[in-house]
Design a protein around this motif. Sequence first.
Motif, PDB file in Angstrom:
ATOM      1  N   ASP A  81       0.828  -1.213   0.000  1.00 18.51           N
ATOM      2  CA  ASP A  81       0.000   0.000   0.000  1.00 18.51           C
ATOM      3  C   ASP A  81       0.860   1.259   0.000  1.00 18.51           C
ATOM      4  O   ASP A  81       0.628   2.176  -0.801  1.00 18.51           O
ATOM      5  CB  ASP A  81      -0.914  -0.007   1.221  1.00 18.51           C
ATOM      6  CG  ASP A  81      -1.808   1.215   1.276  1.00 18.51           C
ATOM      7  OD1 ASP A  81      -2.740   1.298   0.459  1.00 18.51           O
ATOM      8  OD2 ASP A  81      -1.567   2.094   2.132  1.00 18.51           O
ATOM      9  N   ARG A  82       1.853   1.309   0.876  1.00 20.16           N
ATOM     10  CA  ARG A  82       2.680   2.515   0.999  1.00 20.16           C
ATOM     11  C   ARG A  82       3.542   2.752  -0.238  1.00 20.16           C
ATOM     12  O   ARG A  82       3.874   3.895  -0.564  1.00 20.16           O
ATOM     13  CB  ARG A  82       3.596   2.443   2.219  1.00 20.16           C
ATOM     14  CG  ARG A  82       2.923   2.178   3.569  1.00 20.16           C
ATOM     15  CD  ARG A  82       1.696   3.009   3.834  1.00 20.16           C
ATOM     16  NE  ARG A  82       1.197   2.817   5.196  1.00 20.16           N
ATOM     17  CZ  ARG A  82      -0.088   2.767   5.514  1.00 20.16           C
ATOM     18  NH1 ARG A  82      -1.006   2.875   4.560  1.00 20.16           N
ATOM     19  NH2 ARG A  82      -0.467   2.609   6.779  1.00 20.16           N
ATOM     20  N   SER A  83       3.920   1.706  -0.938  1.00 21.63           N
ATOM     21  CA  SER A  83       4.798   1.872  -2.100  1.00 21.63           C
ATOM     22  C   SER A  83       4.052   2.342  -3.340  1.00 21.63           C
ATOM     23  O   SER A  83       4.676   2.814  -4.293  1.00 21.63           O
ATOM     24  CB  SER A  83       5.514   0.550  -2.412  1.00 21.63           C
ATOM     25  OG  SER A  83       4.609  -0.402  -2.933  1.00 21.63           O
ATOM     26  N   GLU A  84       2.727   2.161  -3.350  1.00 24.01           N
ATOM     27  CA  GLU A  84       1.891   2.606  -4.479  1.00 24.01           C
ATOM     28  C   GLU A  84       2.410   2.056  -5.808  1.00 24.01           C
ATOM     29  O   GLU A  84       2.542   2.778  -6.797  1.00 24.01           O
ATOM     30  CB  GLU A  84       1.824   4.128  -4.521  1.00 24.01           C
ATOM     31  CG  GLU A  84       1.193   4.735  -3.271  1.00 24.01           C
ATOM     32  CD  GLU A  84       1.141   6.251  -3.312  1.00 24.01           C
ATOM     33  OE1 GLU A  84       2.059   6.864  -3.914  1.00 24.01           O
ATOM     34  OE2 GLU A  84       0.187   6.834  -2.766  1.00 24.01           O
ATOM     35  N   GLY A  85       2.724   0.760  -5.820  1.00 24.24           N
ATOM     36  CA  GLY A  85       3.149   0.106  -7.047  1.00 24.24           C
ATOM     37  C   GLY A  85       4.626   0.207  -7.358  1.00 24.24           C
ATOM     38  O   GLY A  85       5.090  -0.366  -8.356  1.00 24.24           O
ATOM     39  N   ARG A  86       5.391   0.884  -6.522  1.00 29.95           N
ATOM     40  CA  ARG A  86       6.829   1.045  -6.785  1.00 29.95           C
ATOM     41  C   ARG A  86       7.649  -0.142  -6.275  1.00 29.95           C
ATOM     42  O   ARG A  86       8.858  -0.217  -6.516  1.00 29.95           O
ATOM     43  CB  ARG A  86       7.332   2.339  -6.159  1.00 29.95           C
ATOM     44  CG  ARG A  86       6.731   3.606  -6.757  1.00 29.95           C
ATOM     45  CD  ARG A  86       7.110   4.821  -5.949  1.00 29.95           C
ATOM     46  NE  ARG A  86       6.513   4.781  -4.610  1.00 29.95           N
ATOM     47  CZ  ARG A  86       6.857   5.607  -3.627  1.00 29.95           C
ATOM     48  NH1 ARG A  86       7.808   6.516  -3.820  1.00 29.95           N
ATOM     49  NH2 ARG A  86       6.267   5.509  -2.445  1.00 29.95           N
ATOM     50  N   VAL A  87       7.000  -1.053  -5.575  1.00 30.10           N
ATOM     51  CA  VAL A  87       7.641  -2.261  -5.059  1.00 30.10           C
ATOM     52  C   VAL A  87       6.654  -3.408  -5.221  1.00 30.10           C
ATOM     53  O   VAL A  87       5.449  -3.222  -5.037  1.00 30.10           O
ATOM     54  CB  VAL A  87       8.012  -2.097  -3.557  1.00 30.10           C
ATOM     55  CG1 VAL A  87       8.512  -3.404  -2.974  1.00 30.10           C
ATOM     56  CG2 VAL A  87       9.065  -1.008  -3.382  1.00 30.10           C
ATOM     57  N   HIS A  88       7.155  -4.586  -5.568  1.00 37.31           N
ATOM     58  CA  HIS A  88       6.307  -5.779  -5.562  1.00 37.31           C
ATOM     59  C   HIS A  88       6.634  -6.586  -4.319  1.00 37.31           C
ATOM     60  O   HIS A  88       7.813  -6.764  -3.987  1.00 37.31           O
ATOM     61  CB  HIS A  88       6.515  -6.630  -6.806  1.00 37.31           C
ATOM     62  CG  HIS A  88       5.604  -7.812  -6.869  1.00 37.31           C
ATOM     63  ND1 HIS A  88       5.990  -9.080  -6.510  1.00 37.31           N
ATOM     64  CD2 HIS A  88       4.295  -7.902  -7.226  1.00 37.31           C
ATOM     65  CE1 HIS A  88       4.962  -9.910  -6.650  1.00 37.31           C
ATOM     66  NE2 HIS A  88       3.932  -9.225  -7.079  1.00 37.31           N
ATOM     67  N   VAL A  89       5.615  -7.058  -3.629  1.00 36.00           N
ATOM     68  CA  VAL A  89       5.804  -7.671  -2.315  1.00 36.00           C
ATOM     69  C   VAL A  89       5.249  -9.088  -2.290  1.00 36.00           C
ATOM     70  O   VAL A  89       4.171  -9.365  -2.838  1.00 36.00           O
ATOM     71  CB  VAL A  89       5.111  -6.832  -1.216  1.00 36.00           C
ATOM     72  CG1 VAL A  89       5.455  -7.379   0.162  1.00 36.00           C
ATOM     73  CG2 VAL A  89       5.512  -5.364  -1.318  1.00 36.00           C
ATOM     74  N   ARG A  90       6.002  -9.968  -1.635  1.00 38.64           N
ATOM     75  CA  ARG A  90       5.533 -11.324  -1.343  1.00 38.64           C
ATOM     76  C   ARG A  90       5.737 -11.593   0.144  1.00 38.64           C
ATOM     77  O   ARG A  90       6.505 -10.898   0.808  1.00 38.64           O
ATOM     78  CB  ARG A  90       6.305 -12.375  -2.153  1.00 38.64           C
ATOM     79  CG  ARG A  90       6.109 -12.308  -3.664  1.00 38.64           C
ATOM     80  CD  ARG A  90       6.853 -13.452  -4.356  1.00 38.64           C
ATOM     81  NE  ARG A  90       6.538 -13.523  -5.769  1.00 38.64           N
ATOM     82  CZ  ARG A  90       7.321 -13.019  -6.735  1.00 38.64           C
ATOM     83  NH1 ARG A  90       8.454 -12.417  -6.411  1.00 38.64           N
ATOM     84  NH2 ARG A  90       6.975 -13.112  -8.000  1.00 38.64           N
ATOM     85  N   SER A  91       5.072 -12.629   0.650  1.00 41.01           N
ATOM     86  CA  SER A  91       5.301 -13.061   2.025  1.00 41.01           C
ATOM     87  C   SER A  91       5.214 -14.579   2.085  1.00 41.01           C
ATOM     88  O   SER A  91       4.593 -15.215   1.226  1.00 41.01           O
ATOM     89  CB  SER A  91       4.276 -12.430   2.990  1.00 41.01           C
ATOM     90  OG  SER A  91       2.985 -12.966   2.778  1.00 41.01           O
ATOM     91  N   ALA A  92       5.851 -15.150   3.107  1.00 39.49           N
ATOM     92  CA  ALA A  92       5.857 -16.607   3.258  1.00 39.49           C
ATOM     93  C   ALA A  92       6.233 -16.953   4.691  1.00 39.49           C
ATOM     94  O   ALA A  92       6.690 -16.095   5.450  1.00 39.49           O
ATOM     95  CB  ALA A  92       6.838 -17.248   2.277  1.00 39.49           C
ATOM     96  N   GLY A  93       6.050 -18.231   5.055  1.00 38.27           N
ATOM     97  CA  GLY A  93       6.360 -18.676   6.408  1.00 38.27           C
ATOM     98  C   GLY A  93       7.148 -19.963   6.409  1.00 38.27           C
ATOM     99  O   GLY A  93       6.945 -20.828   5.549  1.00 38.27           O
ATOM    100  N   SER A  94       8.058 -20.095   7.369  1.00 39.66           N
ATOM    101  CA  SER A  94       8.848 -21.317   7.470  1.00 39.66           C
ATOM    102  C   SER A  94       8.005 -22.500   7.949  1.00 39.66           C
ATOM    103  O   SER A  94       8.262 -23.646   7.584  1.00 39.66           O
ATOM    104  CB  SER A  94      10.036 -21.102   8.414  1.00 39.66           C
ATOM    105  OG  SER A  94       9.607 -20.586   9.662  1.00 39.66           O
ATOM    106  N   LEU A  95       6.985 -22.222   8.763  1.00 41.47           N
ATOM    107  CA  LEU A  95       6.020 -23.244   9.214  1.00 41.47           C
ATOM    108  C   LEU A  95       4.630 -22.618   9.153  1.00 41.47           C
ATOM    109  O   LEU A  95       4.083 -22.208  10.179  1.00 41.47           O
ATOM    110  CB  LEU A  95       6.335 -23.707  10.646  1.00 41.47           C
ATOM    111  CG  LEU A  95       7.626 -24.489  10.846  1.00 41.47           C
ATOM    112  CD1 LEU A  95       7.914 -24.666  12.337  1.00 41.47           C
ATOM    113  CD2 LEU A  95       7.535 -25.860  10.161  1.00 41.47           C
TER     114      LEU A  95
END
Length: 238
Positions: A110-124
């Motif tokens: 949201d804060r980057s307004e398209g200037r960054v692409h973001v992913r997330s993940a978890g080890s467990l």
Amino acid sequence: MSRSVHDAPLPELLLPQTQLQRDARELARHYEGVFSPQTVERVVFESYAALRRTARVTAHLPSLSRRFATDRLKALAQAEGRVDKDVPEVLFICVQNSGRSQMAAALMADRSEGRVHVRSAGSLPASGIDENCRAAMAEVGLDLTSEYPKPLTDDVVAAADVVISMGCGDACAVYPGKRYLDWDVSDPAGQDLDRVRSIRDDIDDRVRQALPEIVGMTPATAPGAPSSGGATREAASP
């Protein structure tokens, strides 16, 4: 009274397998010339199997598996230099991918307004998003209802320019040429809503501080092999 063959219960994986094969064919057409159909099918079925390990409800699992596989294929193509990256890629990781990393990813997107692409993940990864995290994010206009915990895979790490750990330590592979940050953020699991709001605001402050430098980065295009060194790892100040 005997049942017809149409009434007979189907094996558990028959319908998911049909759907997964259909998804694999469609994704193979999309990635024609980039990946072989066999590679696409493997990623689709691996993605389904990975999500199924922690799923409490499997009704929507094939559609989630397609989303997960689609993102993994894009990450793999980026990591191998088969497609270009228009903006820096940031990966947030924590243990369960149900709270901190999900909030951080939503806030940075949201804060980057398209200037960054973001992913997330978890080890467990957990089986679902923390309800208080979902509520706290809704208060600032960010909707996590369509998000889901995702297992950490090497392809998304390899595709990232910046990897930000929020509690999983060294659980992910280290690739040269990437920036690694460790954010010491409290775990919202089991906390009341007021405490989760405080954690959300802490993450938001860190995102805002980190964003200018990340936005100014040139996305890496050359693939790197996993390594025990050659990368930059640091602890970011609150």
